[in-house]
Motif scaffolding. Structure first.
Motif: not given
Length: 579
Positions: A482, A485, A496-497, A500-502
């Protein structure tokens, strides 16, 4: 007959000197020249290293007349006076990335320089440069394949949101990052307004108006351009129309004096008045035809004189002459008008353009002509405001980068995570694939994998974090399923991902950066000799106040000069002479 002794004049044993190159030619070759080139590229990388990412620093460049403040890699490369001929390759790939993709200009320089840095020990140990170049190409082929596998294809119904995120990510590292919520929707609106088959960014006008706050910037779904030079009578014109009809001309509506040496011979003095009357009749006939065609707004590339200005004002029309060619072209695209080179037959269909509203309005200290509500609008305008010239210029460069990224995103829906996430994943994959190889390719693949880590390392360093801790955390996370990214969190010290954080980037952008960096590294590796031919010895000063001899000496030192006596270590003469 006995031969003369060896070394005697005319003796057969004498070895004559062979002169191939002209006197004054400077050659540098061998391992020393290759290492000199790599060191010079490293010096160029150091010049832009600190500008990477949302916490990157700006550079102030002064050329004696103009001050430029920017953190755009291509702008810095363009303004740097790079003397070393091989190091200019990095400047060229940066500008190529800027023209092709728009963003990622600093990243491509960092990647190319780091690839060269990682393979430099192999050169010093005697590994053939062609072997290294072959390994670099193999590495880029593998990571391009992996990039295509991991890229995320976003659904079509989220197209606008995806483009806004891509534009916002591009603006994150710019001077106007705090206003990305204002500018990202503007950029997306401008790209969506274009013809989807062409996506010609020349039809997006960016106008700069000094003064006011950056939040006063606005978007025009149509065309806006600065008021042109006007004659007496302009104040009496109607400055606003609803459902306006626009006539675009390439015709001069002005009385002109005769050319030099022109003469008119008459036999009767009374005939002179008839000649004057004929001139006036020609101009009045032109003006009458413009009015009769039903236009409310008359625009022309060529001058519209005081007579024509007053004539149109008396009849309730608006006119503007000397309109810039690009502005007039965008008016035609927006309104559907066709530029006329003659005032005859203008009553036929398709000549006039239409727009819902035309207005001349005040923007700061300037007057602007604004066309909105255009039915055939395939163009848009962004008006930028700011307190200083340097701020507006940097804002313009930032908007250009965001427009290029949005254009790329509009043509390809695949995205990857930013913040160094995709580089870490590609580095992990390449290291695993490298260990499957035997021979020298294994060394080169692992070196390229190490070079890819320069992006997250530099992002962490520019954010004020410990890059070693961040890099170790990313390596550990990318071993998990997982952790694909995970990248650098530049706001809070950690990882951080990014998907997901755009924090997204177009997959094409990243692929172009990797290929360009690979090409640049291979070009540098394959140079084993540099030859500088002497120029003409004619007297005269060159640019920058230097004579040709001074330029020759400067370039020779930057190349390493004097054959094998060139620099071998970091910080040699060629590096110090770089500006």
């Amino acid at each position: 007959m006995m031969a003369p002794p060896r070394g005697m004049p005319g003796g057969y044993g004498q070895q004559p000197g062979i002169i191939l190159l002209r006197e004054g030619t400077d050659t540098s070759q061998g391992k020393a020249q290759l290492i000199s080139n790599i060191n010079a590229c490293g010096a160029v990388v150091d010049a832009v290293r600190s500008t990477l990412g949302p916490r990157g620093m700006d550079k102030l460049m002064y050329d004696g007349t103009k001050v430029t403040i920017s953190n755009d890699g291509a702008t810095i490369m363009k303004l740097l006076d790079i003397v070393h001929p091989a190091a200019r390759v990095l400047a060229e790939i940066s500008m190529s990335q800027d023209s092709e993709v728009g963003d990622g200009t600093t990243s491509v320089v960092l990647l190319a320089g780091e690839m060269l840095k990682q393979v430099k020990p192999f050169v010093e140990d005697g590994l053939h440069p062609q072997t290294i170049a072959r390994g670099v190409r193999k590495a880029v082929g593998l990571i391009s394949k992996r990039l295509a596998e991991v890229a995320v294809d976003m659904p079509p119904d989220q197209r606008r949101r995806r483009l806004e995120i891509l534009a916002g990510t591009a603006l994150n590292s710019k001077l106007i990052a705090n206003y990305k919520d204002l500018f990202a929707p503007m950029v997306v609106d401008a790209v969506i307004a274009l013809d989807p088959l062409l996506l010609d960014l020349k039809l997006v006008g960016v106008k700069k108006v000094p003064g006011g706050s950056v939040t006063d910037s606005f978007f025009v779904q149509g065309v806006a351009f600065k008021k042109t030079f006007s004659y007496a009578g302009f104040e009496q014109m109607t400055k606003s129309f609803d459902n306006a009809k626009v006539l675009c001309l390439n015709v001069e509506l002005e009385l002109k004096s005769e050319k030099e040496n022109a003469e008119v011979r008459i036999s009767d003095p009374d005939d002179y008045q008839s000649i004057v009357d004929a001139e006036w009749k020609i101009i009045y006939d032109k003006l009458a035809l413009c009015v009769e065609c039903g236009a409310n707004v008359v625009l022309s590339k060529l001058p519209i004189g005081d007579l024509a200005t007053q004539y149109f004002a008396d009849r309730g029309l608006f006119c503007a002459g000397r309109v810039a060619a690009d502005d007039l072209g965008r008016v035609c695209k927006a309104t559907g008008a066709v530029i006329q080179t003659s005032v005859q037959d203008m009553d036929r269909p398709g000549v006039l353009g239409l727009c819902a509203h035309f207005e001349e309005k005040q923007v700061g200290g300037e007057r602007y002509n604004v066309f909105t509500g255009c039915p055939a609008a395939k163009t848009a305008t962004i008006v930028l405001r700011g307190g200083s010239e340097q701020f507006i210029e940097e804002s313009h460069r930032s908007i250009h980068d965001a427009l290029m990224i949005a254009k790329r995103g509009a043509g390809d829906s695949r995205v990857v995570g930013g913040g160094g996430a995709v580089e870490m994943e590609l580095s992990r994959y390449l290291r695993v694939e490298g260990l499957k190889c035997d021979g020298k390719d294994q060394l080169v693949l692992c070196a390229v994998a190490k070079a890819l880590e320069v992006i997250p390392t530099q992002l962490a360093q520019n954010s004020g974090f410990d890059p070693t801790d961040i890099l170790n955390a990313l390596r550990k996370k990318h071993l998990d399923e997982d952790g694909l990214w995970y990248g650098v969190d530049c706001d809070n010290e950690g990882i951080q991902d990014t998907l997901e954080k755009e924090i997204w980037e177009p997959a094409l952008n990243k692929a172009n950066s990797l290929l360009a960096a690979c090409e640049a590294a291979c070009v540098i590796l394959k140079i084993d000799e540099t030859v500088r031919n002497p120029r003409s010895q004619d007297p005269g000063a060159a640019a920058g106040g230097q004579t040709l001899q001074q330029q020759h000496a400067r370039t020779s030192q930057a190349m390493g000069g004097r054959g094998m006596a060139g620099m071998m270590g970091r910080g040699g003469r060629g590096v110090r002479r770089l500006k």
